[in-house]
Design a protein around this motif. Sequence first.
Motif, short mmCIF file in Angstrom:
data_model
loop_
_atom_site.label_atom_id
_atom_site.label_comp_id
_atom_site.label_asym_id
_atom_site.label_seq_id
_atom_site.Cartn_x
_atom_site.Cartn_y
_atom_site.Cartn_z
N LEU A 1 6.22 -39.23 23.55
CA LEU A 1 5.74 -40.53 23.09
C LEU A 1 5.02 -41.28 24.20
N GLY A 2 5.58 -41.24 25.41
CA GLY A 2 5.03 -42.02 26.50
C GLY A 2 3.83 -41.39 27.19
N ASN A 3 3.74 -40.06 27.18
CA ASN A 3 2.69 -39.38 27.94
C ASN A 3 1.56 -38.81 27.10
N HIS A 4 1.81 -38.64 25.78
CA HIS A 4 0.81 -37.92 24.98
C HIS A 4 0.54 -38.55 23.62
N ASN B 1 -2.89 -36.82 30.02
CA ASN B 1 -3.37 -37.81 29.05
C ASN B 1 -3.97 -37.18 27.80
N GLU B 2 -3.60 -35.94 27.52
CA GLU B 2 -4.06 -35.33 26.28
C GLU B 2 -3.18 -35.80 25.13
N HIS C 1 -8.74 -36.98 24.94
CA HIS C 1 -8.06 -37.94 25.82
C HIS C 1 -7.56 -39.13 24.99
N ARG C 2 -6.33 -39.53 25.24
CA ARG C 2 -5.79 -40.66 24.48
C ARG C 2 -6.48 -41.96 24.83
N GLU C 3 -6.92 -42.15 26.09
CA GLU C 3 -7.54 -43.40 26.49
C GLU C 3 -8.89 -43.62 25.83
N SER D 1 -1.29 -36.64 12.59
CA SER D 1 -1.62 -38.00 13.00
C SER D 1 -2.26 -37.96 14.37
N VAL D 2 -3.42 -38.57 14.49
CA VAL D 2 -4.14 -38.56 15.75
C VAL D 2 -3.43 -39.42 16.79
N GLU D 3 -3.11 -40.67 16.44
CA GLU D 3 -2.65 -41.64 17.42
C GLU D 3 -1.26 -41.36 17.97
#
Length: 366
Positions: free
Chosen positions: A70-73, A11-12, A139-141, A46-48
């Motif tokens: 795209l889906g994991n990070h 999730n990084e 962490h993306r979350e 880009s952060v997001e």
Amino acid sequence: MLPFFTNPYPNELLYSAIARYHFYSGNLDCKDTLEELFGSRCVIPSVEIGSYFSVLAEKLGPHYSVESLLGNHTIYLYYASFLSKNRQQEILQDVLQDGQALYTRLGIIAGSVCKKDGLYYCAECAKADNAQYGEPYVHREHQLQGINYCPHHEVPLRKYPVTTDSRIQYVRFELKHMNLTAIYETDPYKDIAVTIAKQAYQLFQLPLHELSREIISSKYRSLLRERNLITASNGVRQKELYQAVKSHFPKGFLQLYESELNETYEYNWLKVLLRNSKRHVHPLRHLFLLHFLQLDVEHLPIISTDRGAFGNGPFPCLNKASSHYKQFIIQDVDVTRDSKTKNLIDTFTCLFMQENNRQTYSRLGE
């Protein structure tokens, strides 16, 4: 192909992995890192999410693909399930190239809610990451709009101190700049805010593009129909729904999260969310509706789509005088509601061709 890369942790954000690569590569100029990874010195970090994934995936080697990055990070899965199928495909094309239309298509620019400025972290996650990996990471979350708590440790998120405002930079988390002390504060909305944070994290567990706005909308209608919030003419009982949603959340909660409902406004988020509209509705507000419906995100894929009060046609003809008795040939039904019991009544009509005699029969719903 690159001789090495700082493989992303669970999730990084890709942004964070690149920040670590920049540090460990020894590059002094961020533009050197951009050229090594993207083949261009003009890419804006880009952060997001990001852009030029096709170039990056090729340089990283066969263990990475555009879809896996795209889906994991990235934070994309926070939005993906609530986008139309067409919009999902457009975004896939955006990240392959310069991504100029990406954030507009996601609705981040026009439809932001509780917009975050900067990078955020959970003190407990940072300590755990440092113990396991030798360093903290982004962490993306923790970067999602409207999410103020860590879904794992249920503690408030903190903003990471950034000393520069340059657009051409990658910020690497360092433990020495983090406040790891306990947070003591009273938040009357903590329980529901933590639940929403956990549901947002569950969106990251869904397979890429398993759901779409079209599918989600039909599932919503199915759940609303179970609660008698769909009319005989297949419309939403807006007034009853507004009152139910408002009563469901603590007073002041929706206002705090920039999601207060105005029943008189034609384009309030709840009405737009349940319409067949091209207008964007922020994922946080979808999570609010799911909370009202008492549905966990992880169960969304197994919820049935709406089949109407009596299911989908064709329906059987029950005219015993007809040669096609019990055959499924009736396509359309007329739905009404009993004035006393409020139960739905479907009226099926069959044309008995030999005598041109129109026969009807009714079925009572619950």
